[in-house]
Enzyme design. Structure first.
Site, PDB file in Angstrom:
ATOM      1  N   CYS A  12      -3.215 -27.709 -53.920  1.00 48.31           N
ATOM      2  CA  CYS A  12      -3.581 -28.549 -55.056  1.00 48.31           C
ATOM      3  C   CYS A  12      -2.396 -29.482 -55.302  1.00 48.31           C
ATOM      4  O   CYS A  12      -1.395 -29.403 -54.596  1.00 48.31           O
ATOM      5  CB  CYS A  12      -3.840 -27.629 -56.249  1.00 48.31           C
ATOM      6  SG  CYS A  12      -4.605 -28.430 -57.640  1.00 48.31           S
ATOM      7  N   CYS A  85      -8.294 -30.267 -54.485  1.00 49.67           N
ATOM      8  CA  CYS A  85      -8.315 -31.548 -55.183  1.00 49.67           C
ATOM      9  C   CYS A  85      -8.119 -32.655 -54.164  1.00 49.67           C
ATOM     10  O   CYS A  85      -7.559 -32.439 -53.088  1.00 49.67           O
ATOM     11  CB  CYS A  85      -7.275 -31.602 -56.299  1.00 49.67           C
ATOM     12  SG  CYS A  85      -5.574 -31.742 -55.752  1.00 49.67           S
ATOM     13  N   CYS A  92      -1.962 -33.567 -47.549  1.00 49.82           N
ATOM     14  CA  CYS A  92      -1.881 -32.346 -46.747  1.00 49.82           C
ATOM     15  C   CYS A  92      -1.125 -32.613 -45.440  1.00 49.82           C
ATOM     16  O   CYS A  92      -1.503 -33.481 -44.662  1.00 49.82           O
ATOM     17  CB  CYS A  92      -3.281 -31.818 -46.460  1.00 49.82           C
ATOM     18  SG  CYS A  92      -3.268 -30.164 -45.747  1.00 49.82           S
TER      19      CYS A  92
END
Length: 147
Positions: A12, A85, A92
């Site tokens: 997140c 999210c 990422c």
């Protein structure tokens, strides 16, 4: 021989609500078949108390950790990485070992304005949505077998 639990990382932005609740829920609901952890792309200073309260409302005593970043986790083995999210999905990093990736686009309950009661309802709704998604994950064929 005891099967090795599947390692799941929830990502997140702040690691202060959605990912922390997902970690706690999967570790409980997975009954040892999973080892879940969580982290954030930009960790918040503390876990949101509404998230801890939302877990307590369903009998889960939060045993998590302070919000933490992704640093170091990219060197660990993960079977599944779930971003919860959109910002975390965009930020990422690359993880070695070819883990499976999933994206659950969940609104941030911390952004809900209004009364304390309205804010707590938003966290409870997010918790319930996470529990449903995790329930679906638990019945997936890959979840039935550990590597």
């Amino acid at each position: 021989m005891t099967p090795v639990p599947l390692r799941v990382l929830f990502l997140c932005t702040g690691n202060s609500a959605r990912s922390q609740m997902a970690e706690a829920l999967l570790n409980l609901m997975g009954h040892g078949r999973f080892h879940a952890e969580s982290a954030g792309s930009h960790p918040a200073p503390r876990v949101n108390p509404h998230a801890i309260r939302a877990l307590a409302e369903i009998g889960i005593s939060w045993q998590g950790h302070a919000p933490r970043g992704i640093e170091g986790l990219t060197r660990e083995h993960w079977d599944l990485i779930i971003t919860v999210c959109d910002n975390a999905r965009e930020a990422c990093p690359v993880f070695p070992g070819h883990p499976t990736f999933a994206h659950w686009s969940l609104a941030d309950p911390a952004e809900v304005q209004g009364t304390e009661q309205a804010r707590q309802r938003a966290f409870a709704a997010t918790r319930d949505l996470l529990a449903r998604r995790i329930g679906q994950l638990l019945v997936e064929p890959r979840a039935q077998q550990a590597p």
